[in-house]
Write a protein that holds these residues in place. Sequence first.
Motif, PDB file in Angstrom:
ATOM      1  N   PHE A  14      24.255  41.999  98.359  1.00 41.24           N
ATOM      2  CA  PHE A  14      25.027  41.133  98.517  1.00 41.24           C
ATOM      3  C   PHE A  14      24.382  39.578  97.656  1.00 41.24           C
ATOM      4  O   PHE A  14      25.390  39.176  97.447  1.00 41.24           O
ATOM      5  N   VAL A  15      23.232  39.614  97.983  1.00 48.37           N
ATOM      6  CA  VAL A  15      22.452  38.819  96.984  1.00 48.37           C
ATOM      7  C   VAL A  15      22.708  38.762  95.570  1.00 48.37           C
ATOM      8  O   VAL A  15      22.695  37.535  95.475  1.00 48.37           O
ATOM      9  N   GLU A  16      22.310  39.937  95.289  1.00 48.91           N
ATOM     10  CA  GLU A  16      23.224  40.083  93.409  1.00 48.91           C
ATOM     11  C   GLU A  16      24.415  39.382  92.770  1.00 48.91           C
ATOM     12  O   GLU A  16      24.310  38.114  92.446  1.00 48.91           O
ATOM     13  N   VAL A  17      25.100  39.700  94.328  1.00 49.39           N
ATOM     14  CA  VAL A  17      26.476  38.996  93.982  1.00 49.39           C
ATOM     15  C   VAL A  17      26.444  38.121  93.762  1.00 49.39           C
ATOM     16  O   VAL A  17      27.164  37.183  92.713  1.00 49.39           O
ATOM     17  N   ALA A  18      25.824  37.086  95.004  1.00 51.09           N
ATOM     18  CA  ALA A  18      25.964  35.861  95.498  1.00 51.09           C
ATOM     19  C   ALA A  18      25.328  35.355  93.892  1.00 51.09           C
ATOM     20  O   ALA A  18      25.269  33.858  94.270  1.00 51.09           O
ATOM     21  N   LYS A  19      24.780  35.531  93.778  1.00 53.45           N
ATOM     22  CA  LYS A  19      23.092  34.738  92.991  1.00 53.45           C
ATOM     23  C   LYS A  19      23.433  34.553  91.461  1.00 53.45           C
ATOM     24  O   LYS A  19      24.230  34.514  90.402  1.00 53.45           O
ATOM     25  N   ARG A  20      24.531  35.968  91.080  1.00 56.79           N
ATOM     26  CA  ARG A  20      25.216  35.775  89.476  1.00 56.79           C
ATOM     27  C   ARG A  20      26.773  35.599  89.342  1.00 56.79           C
ATOM     28  O   ARG A  20      26.957  35.006  88.817  1.00 56.79           O
ATOM     29  N   LYS A  21      26.705  35.676  91.078  1.00 59.60           N
ATOM     30  CA  LYS A  21      28.464  35.153  91.385  1.00 59.60           C
ATOM     31  C   LYS A  21      29.460  35.856  90.576  1.00 59.60           C
ATOM     32  O   LYS A  21      30.795  35.278  89.610  1.00 59.60           O
ATOM     33  N   SER A  22      29.253  37.495  89.851  1.00 58.25           N
ATOM     34  CA  SER A  22      30.055  38.313  89.355  1.00 58.25           C
ATOM     35  C   SER A  22      29.239  39.411  89.861  1.00 58.25           C
ATOM     36  O   SER A  22      28.721  39.779  89.912  1.00 58.25           O
ATOM     37  N   SER A  24      30.434  42.021  88.607  1.00 56.28           N
ATOM     38  CA  SER A  24      30.112  43.124  86.795  1.00 56.28           C
ATOM     39  C   SER A  24      29.285  42.256  86.153  1.00 56.28           C
ATOM     40  O   SER A  24      28.290  43.248  85.792  1.00 56.28           O
ATOM     41  N   GLN A  25      28.268  41.375  86.529  1.00 49.22           N
ATOM     42  CA  GLN A  25      27.311  41.119  86.260  1.00 49.22           C
ATOM     43  C   GLN A  25      26.656  41.865  87.153  1.00 49.22           C
ATOM     44  O   GLN A  25      25.105  42.638  86.371  1.00 49.22           O
ATOM     45  N   ALA A  26      26.496  41.369  88.675  1.00 50.03           N
ATOM     46  CA  ALA A  26      25.832  42.553  89.161  1.00 50.03           C
ATOM     47  C   ALA A  26      25.489  43.886  89.284  1.00 50.03           C
ATOM     48  O   ALA A  26      24.463  44.166  89.874  1.00 50.03           O
ATOM     49  N   ALA A  27      27.139  44.174  88.997  1.00 48.42           N
ATOM     50  CA  ALA A  27      26.505  45.740  89.202  1.00 48.42           C
ATOM     51  C   ALA A  27      26.369  46.049  87.560  1.00 48.42           C
ATOM     52  O   ALA A  27      25.541  47.273  87.937  1.00 48.42           O
ATOM     53  N   ARG A  28      26.109  45.581  86.173  1.00 50.52           N
ATOM     54  CA  ARG A  28      24.822  46.422  85.066  1.00 50.52           C
ATOM     55  C   ARG A  28      23.598  45.483  85.773  1.00 50.52           C
ATOM     56  O   ARG A  28      22.850  46.688  85.324  1.00 50.52           O
ATOM     57  N   GLY A 141      22.521  33.176  87.964  1.00 51.71           N
ATOM     58  CA  GLY A 141      23.619  34.252  87.281  1.00 51.71           C
ATOM     59  C   GLY A 141      23.018  35.073  86.278  1.00 51.71           C
ATOM     60  O   GLY A 141      23.146  35.734  86.152  1.00 51.71           O
ATOM     61  N   THR A 142      21.711  34.329  85.588  1.00 53.31           N
ATOM     62  CA  THR A 142      21.757  35.819  84.234  1.00 53.31           C
ATOM     63  C   THR A 142      20.224  36.493  84.884  1.00 53.31           C
ATOM     64  O   THR A 142      20.067  36.367  85.631  1.00 53.31           O
ATOM     65  N   PRO A 143      20.126  37.531  84.623  1.00 46.28           N
ATOM     66  CA  PRO A 143      19.707  39.204  84.790  1.00 46.28           C
ATOM     67  C   PRO A 143      18.169  38.736  84.712  1.00 46.28           C
ATOM     68  O   PRO A 143      17.145  39.863  84.909  1.00 46.28           O
ATOM     69  N   PHE A 144      17.394  37.779  83.514  1.00 47.83           N
ATOM     70  CA  PHE A 144      16.189  36.667  83.586  1.00 47.83           C
ATOM     71  C   PHE A 144      14.940  37.242  84.348  1.00 47.83           C
ATOM     72  O   PHE A 144      15.536  36.318  85.438  1.00 47.83           O
ATOM     73  N   ASP A 145      14.380  37.665  83.662  1.00 51.10           N
ATOM     74  CA  ASP A 145      12.957  37.515  85.191  1.00 51.10           C
ATOM     75  C   ASP A 145      12.518  36.203  84.257  1.00 51.10           C
ATOM     76  O   ASP A 145      11.893  35.311  85.790  1.00 51.10           O
ATOM     77  N   ILE A 146      11.868  36.273  83.859  1.00 45.90           N
ATOM     78  CA  ILE A 146      11.502  34.336  83.647  1.00 45.90           C
ATOM     79  C   ILE A 146      12.006  33.971  82.052  1.00 45.90           C
ATOM     80  O   ILE A 146      12.861  34.844  81.320  1.00 45.90           O
ATOM     81  N   VAL A 147      12.567  32.652  82.170  1.00 42.56           N
ATOM     82  CA  VAL A 147      13.232  31.626  81.175  1.00 42.56           C
ATOM     83  C   VAL A 147      12.202  31.066  80.255  1.00 42.56           C
ATOM     84  O   VAL A 147      11.935  29.770  81.306  1.00 42.56           O
ATOM     85  N   LEU A 148      12.333  30.528  79.209  1.00 42.83           N
ATOM     86  CA  LEU A 148      11.106  29.630  78.805  1.00 42.83           C
ATOM     87  C   LEU A 148      12.523  28.955  77.743  1.00 42.83           C
ATOM     88  O   LEU A 148      12.973  29.035  77.599  1.00 42.83           O
TER      89      LEU A 148
END
Length: 321
Positions: A14-22, A24-28, A141-148
Motif C-alpha cells: 500500500f505504501v508503494e502505491v500511495a507513494k507513487r500514486k500509480s 503500474s509504477q508501484a508494480a514495476r 512518486g519516482t523509484p529513485f533512491d537519490i535525486v540530485l
Amino acid sequence: MEASTVQLNDIALFVEVAKRKSFSQAARALDMPTSTLSRRINELERAIGLRLINRNTRRLDLTDAGAAYMRRCQGLIDEARLAHEQLLSLSGGPSGNLRVSMPYSLAIWLLPETISDFTDRYPEVECEFDLSMMTASDAQGTPFDIVLRFGREADYPGASADNGNGNGTPHRAIEGAVVHELVSLETHLYASDSYIARHGEPQTPADLSQHQCLRTTIDEAHSYWTLNNGAISQRVAVHGHLAANNMSIAGTLAGLDLAITRMPHCLALEPIIQRNSLRRVLPGWSVDPISIYVVFPSSIQPAKTRAFMDFIRPKLGAPQA
C-alpha cells in the motif's frame, strides 16, 4: 483476511502505491504483476473495512482514511527496511540496486571521479543512473533512491536550514520526500586565452557588458549576474549570442573561444576546466553560488544510499554527514 491478520508486506505494498500514486509504477518497482498488486490492496481494504484509494481511469487518489494510514505506515515501513539493510550489512555490506537521478552536466563531472572507486569498494551494489531533465518536484512518486539537482533556495523554500551535514532540520518540500541543500558551490568566471587575446580581459564587473557572456537562457531573468568581492556586491547586465543550461556544454563553448562563462568550482569540475584550457577572469570576484540539492524518498536512508553519498560529498566539497 481479517484486520487482525493484516501483514506488514501488505502495508508495504500500500505504501508503494500511495507513494507513487500509480499501480503500474508501484508494480514495476516491486517486480510484480499489476493485477496481483491491485488484488492485494483490495484484500487489505476489505480486512481494514475502509477504502484507502479512490481509483479511476485517469488518476489515483488517497481517501482521507488512506492519507491518514499512509502517514502512520510509511515511517513503519521505512524503519523495517532500514532494519533489514542494517542486518544485511553486518554480514556483508551495502548491496542491492541503487537508483540515482542527476542532470547530465553533473554526471559528466561526478561519475568519472567516483564510480570506479565506489564499485570497487561496494561490488554488491548495482548502480542505475537516470540523466533526464526531470525537475526535483517530479521526484515524488519516482523509484529513485537519490535525486540530485542544481537549484536555488527559492526552488526549495527553507531547505537551506540543513546543508546536508545533519545539523539542521530537513525540509519536506515534496510530499513523502526529504530535501537537503547538499552544498553551495562557489562560482567563478572563465574564458579561454584565445578569447582574452581577441577581446581583451575585463578589469571590472562593469566591463562584462562589453563581452560575450554565456547565460543559462536568453531572457531577462538570466541577463544579470551578481558579482561579489568580500562585502562588495555588483549586479551587472550581460548579453551574448549563446545560452546553454548544461554546464559541460558551457565549458566546451567557452573553450572554443566563444564567450565568458560561469562555472562552479569543485574537485569534480577541474578536469573540464583543464580540458577546455579555461582560466579564471576577474579573479578577485565570484558570482552568486550555485547549490546542489539532494532529494531522498524518505528520511530513512539505507546503507547503499549512505555509502554513495559518502563517496560524492568530498568531490563536491560538501561536509560529511
